[in-house]
Design a protein around this motif. Structure first.
Motif, PDB file in Angstrom:
ATOM      1  N   LEU A 192      -8.726   4.418   7.611  1.00 21.04           N
ATOM      2  CA  LEU A 192      -7.598   5.280   7.933  1.00 21.04           C
ATOM      3  C   LEU A 192      -7.759   6.596   7.203  1.00 21.04           C
ATOM      4  CD1 LEU A 192      -4.780   2.620   7.467  1.00 21.04           C
ATOM      5  CD2 LEU A 192      -5.747   3.411   9.643  1.00 21.04           C
ATOM      6  N   SER A 193      -7.497   7.684   7.903  1.00 17.98           N
ATOM      7  CA  SER A 193      -7.522   9.003   7.274  1.00 17.98           C
ATOM      8  C   SER A 193      -6.179   9.254   6.600  1.00 17.98           C
ATOM      9  CB  SER A 193      -7.748  10.092   8.325  1.00 17.98           C
ATOM     10  OG  SER A 193      -9.006   9.943   8.922  1.00 17.98           O
ATOM     11  N   VAL A 194      -6.220   9.822   5.396  1.00 22.39           N
ATOM     12  CA  VAL A 194      -4.995  10.175   4.670  1.00 22.39           C
ATOM     13  C   VAL A 194      -5.085  11.624   4.215  1.00 22.39           C
ATOM     14  CG1 VAL A 194      -4.525   7.805   3.915  1.00 22.39           C
ATOM     15  CG2 VAL A 194      -5.897   9.297   2.467  1.00 22.39           C
ATOM     16  N   LYS A 195      -3.926  12.234   4.007  1.00 18.50           N
ATOM     17  CA  LYS A 195      -3.886  13.624   3.547  1.00 18.50           C
ATOM     18  C   LYS A 195      -4.207  13.726   2.065  1.00 18.50           C
ATOM     19  CE  LYS A 195      -0.491  15.421   6.801  1.00 18.50           C
ATOM     20  NZ  LYS A 195       0.830  16.023   6.945  1.00 18.50           N
ATOM     21  N   ASN A 196      -3.626  12.805   1.284  1.00 23.47           N
ATOM     22  CA  ASN A 196      -3.760  12.857  -0.168  1.00 23.47           C
ATOM     23  C   ASN A 196      -4.108  11.464  -0.671  1.00 23.47           C
ATOM     24  OD1 ASN A 196      -3.210  12.776  -2.973  1.00 23.47           O
ATOM     25  ND2 ASN A 196      -1.801  14.491  -2.791  1.00 23.47           N
ATOM     26  N   LEU A 197      -5.377  11.218  -0.896  1.00 26.17           N
ATOM     27  CA  LEU A 197      -5.828   9.885  -1.277  1.00 26.17           C
ATOM     28  C   LEU A 197      -5.257   9.451  -2.622  1.00 26.17           C
ATOM     29  CD1 LEU A 197      -7.446   7.381  -0.614  1.00 26.17           C
ATOM     30  CD2 LEU A 197      -9.454   8.494  -1.567  1.00 26.17           C
ATOM     31  N   GLU A 198      -5.178  10.344  -3.570  1.00 27.21           N
ATOM     32  CA  GLU A 198      -4.627   9.978  -4.893  1.00 27.21           C
ATOM     33  C   GLU A 198      -3.191   9.487  -4.775  1.00 27.21           C
ATOM     34  OE1 GLU A 198      -6.295   9.619  -7.687  1.00 27.21           O
ATOM     35  OE2 GLU A 198      -8.150  10.435  -6.885  1.00 27.21           O
ATOM     36  N   ALA A 199      -2.376  10.169  -3.966  1.00 22.57           N
ATOM     37  CA  ALA A 199      -0.980   9.763  -3.786  1.00 22.57           C
ATOM     38  C   ALA A 199      -0.893   8.413  -3.088  1.00 22.57           C
ATOM     39  CB  ALA A 199      -0.223  10.825  -2.996  1.00 22.57           C
ATOM     40  N   SER A 200      -1.720   8.211  -2.055  1.00 22.98           N
ATOM     41  CA  SER A 200      -1.733   6.928  -1.352  1.00 22.98           C
ATOM     42  C   SER A 200      -2.171   5.806  -2.285  1.00 22.98           C
ATOM     43  CB  SER A 200      -2.675   6.992  -0.149  1.00 22.98           C
ATOM     44  OG  SER A 200      -2.226   7.928   0.791  1.00 22.98           O
ATOM     45  N   TYR A 201      -3.189   6.073  -3.069  1.00 18.13           N
ATOM     46  CA  TYR A 201      -3.701   5.078  -4.026  1.00 18.13           C
ATOM     47  C   TYR A 201      -2.625   4.696  -5.039  1.00 18.13           C
ATOM     48  CZ  TYR A 201      -6.443   3.213  -7.925  1.00 18.13           C
ATOM     49  OH  TYR A 201      -6.916   2.436  -8.950  1.00 18.13           O
ATOM     50  N   LYS A 202      -1.955   5.676  -5.610  1.00 12.61           N
ATOM     51  CA  LYS A 202      -0.917   5.395  -6.613  1.00 12.61           C
ATOM     52  C   LYS A 202       0.205   4.545  -6.038  1.00 12.61           C
ATOM     53  CE  LYS A 202      -1.751   9.374  -9.554  1.00 12.61           C
ATOM     54  NZ  LYS A 202      -1.320  10.711  -9.959  1.00 12.61           N
ATOM     55  N   LYS A 203       0.598   4.820  -4.796  1.00 13.70           N
ATOM     56  CA  LYS A 203       1.666   4.058  -4.161  1.00 13.70           C
ATOM     57  C   LYS A 203       1.215   2.636  -3.839  1.00 13.70           C
ATOM     58  CE  LYS A 203       4.518   3.795  -0.063  1.00 13.70           C
ATOM     59  NZ  LYS A 203       4.721   4.235   1.300  1.00 13.70           N
ATOM     60  N   LEU A 204       0.062   2.512  -3.219  1.00 10.83           N
ATOM     61  CA  LEU A 204      -0.381   1.217  -2.722  1.00 10.83           C
ATOM     62  C   LEU A 204      -0.918   0.286  -3.802  1.00 10.83           C
ATOM     63  CD1 LEU A 204      -2.093   2.462   0.551  1.00 10.83           C
ATOM     64  CD2 LEU A 204       0.036   1.152   0.379  1.00 10.83           C
ATOM     65  N   LYS A 205      -1.450   0.833  -4.904  1.00  8.66           N
ATOM     66  CA  LYS A 205      -2.033  -0.044  -5.938  1.00  8.66           C
ATOM     67  C   LYS A 205      -0.963  -0.895  -6.632  1.00  8.66           C
ATOM     68  CE  LYS A 205      -2.107   2.886 -10.028  1.00  8.66           C
ATOM     69  NZ  LYS A 205      -2.917   3.439 -11.092  1.00  8.66           N
ATOM     70  N   LYS A 206       0.291  -0.540  -6.470  1.00 12.45           N
ATOM     71  CA  LYS A 206       1.380  -1.352  -7.032  1.00 12.45           C
ATOM     72  C   LYS A 206       1.511  -2.688  -6.305  1.00 12.45           C
ATOM     73  CE  LYS A 206       3.940   2.778  -8.300  1.00 12.45           C
ATOM     74  NZ  LYS A 206       5.069   3.647  -7.966  1.00 12.45           N
ATOM     75  N   LYS A 207       1.054  -2.733  -5.046  1.00  5.78           N
ATOM     76  CA  LYS A 207       1.206  -3.925  -4.218  1.00  5.78           C
ATOM     77  C   LYS A 207      -0.105  -4.595  -3.822  1.00  5.78           C
ATOM     78  CE  LYS A 207       5.318  -2.950  -1.516  1.00  5.78           C
ATOM     79  NZ  LYS A 207       5.769  -2.619  -0.158  1.00  5.78           N
ATOM     80  N   TYR A 208      -1.194  -3.813  -3.770  1.00  3.66           N
ATOM     81  CA  TYR A 208      -2.435  -4.316  -3.193  1.00  3.66           C
ATOM     82  C   TYR A 208      -3.609  -4.116  -4.142  1.00  3.66           C
ATOM     83  CZ  TYR A 208       0.651  -4.084   0.778  1.00  3.66           C
ATOM     84  OH  TYR A 208       1.737  -4.245   1.592  1.00  3.66           O
ATOM     85  N   LYS A 209      -4.607  -5.001  -3.995  1.00  5.17           N
ATOM     86  CA  LYS A 209      -5.775  -4.967  -4.872  1.00  5.17           C
ATOM     87  C   LYS A 209      -6.847  -4.044  -4.288  1.00  5.17           C
ATOM     88  CE  LYS A 209      -9.160  -8.077  -6.984  1.00  5.17           C
ATOM     89  NZ  LYS A 209      -9.464  -7.219  -8.051  1.00  5.17           N
ATOM     90  N   PHE A 210      -7.219  -3.043  -5.076  1.00  7.40           N
ATOM     91  CA  PHE A 210      -8.260  -2.095  -4.689  1.00  7.40           C
ATOM     92  C   PHE A 210      -9.593  -2.504  -5.300  1.00  7.40           C
ATOM     93  CE2 PHE A 210      -4.685   0.311  -3.426  1.00  7.40           C
ATOM     94  CZ  PHE A 210      -5.129   1.283  -2.551  1.00  7.40           C
TER      95      PHE A 210
END
Length: 146
Positions: free
Chosen positions: A97-115
């Motif tokens: 998936l393409s995202v505008k701001n990977l750092e922001a997406s990472y910070k939000k999603l890492k609270k719920k999902y394993k990277f």
């Protein structure tokens, strides 16, 4: 047969065990919108899938760019063991998936999902990339083109 070539990419289908959990993930966490939801049974779907007595809920989800993902929840087939889904297996292994701001997406999603790793630059410097596992053991790649 001159007009046999592909016109475009339609959608990717993903069979899920927990439709509500998957819908929450794709809509609330990733920003897809529900495009169409249907309960299907009868001759058409039985014939199309080459199965008998199919009862399935399908939900088409639309990304901001129009790309579609279809979730399928089969109601009357026995639950099978989760797909092992190793990234090196033959066949579909992940989607990106393409995202505008990977750092922001990472910070939000890492609270719920394993990277697998923090976002990093591709060797050619073209993009920042990371992988994580979503519900149903799906490998998902997030890409920010620089």
């Amino acid at each position: 047969m001159r007009n046999h070539k592909i016109k475009g990419f339609r959608h990717v289908g993903i069979t899920v065990q927990n439709l509500n959990k998957s819908l929450n993930f794709f809509t609330k966490d990733l920003g897809f919108k529900i495009h169409k939801k249907m309960y299907e049974k009868g001759h058409y779907i039985n014939n199309m899938l080459n199965l008998k007595d199919v009862k399935v809920t399908t939900v088409k989800l639309k990304a901001p760019d129009g790309a579609l993902i279809e979730l399928l929840k089969f109601h009357n087939f026995p639950h099978k063991k989760k797909w092992a889904n190793k990234i090196f297996y033959t066949g579909p292994t992940h989607f990106a998936l393409s995202v505008k701001n990977l750092e922001a997406s990472y910070k939000k999603l890492k609270k719920k999902y394993k990277f697998n790793a923090k976002p990093q630059f591709s060797p050619d410097g073209y993009a920042k990339v990371t992988f994580f596992k979503g519900p149903e053991n799906l490998h998902i790649e997030l890409v920010e083109v620089l």
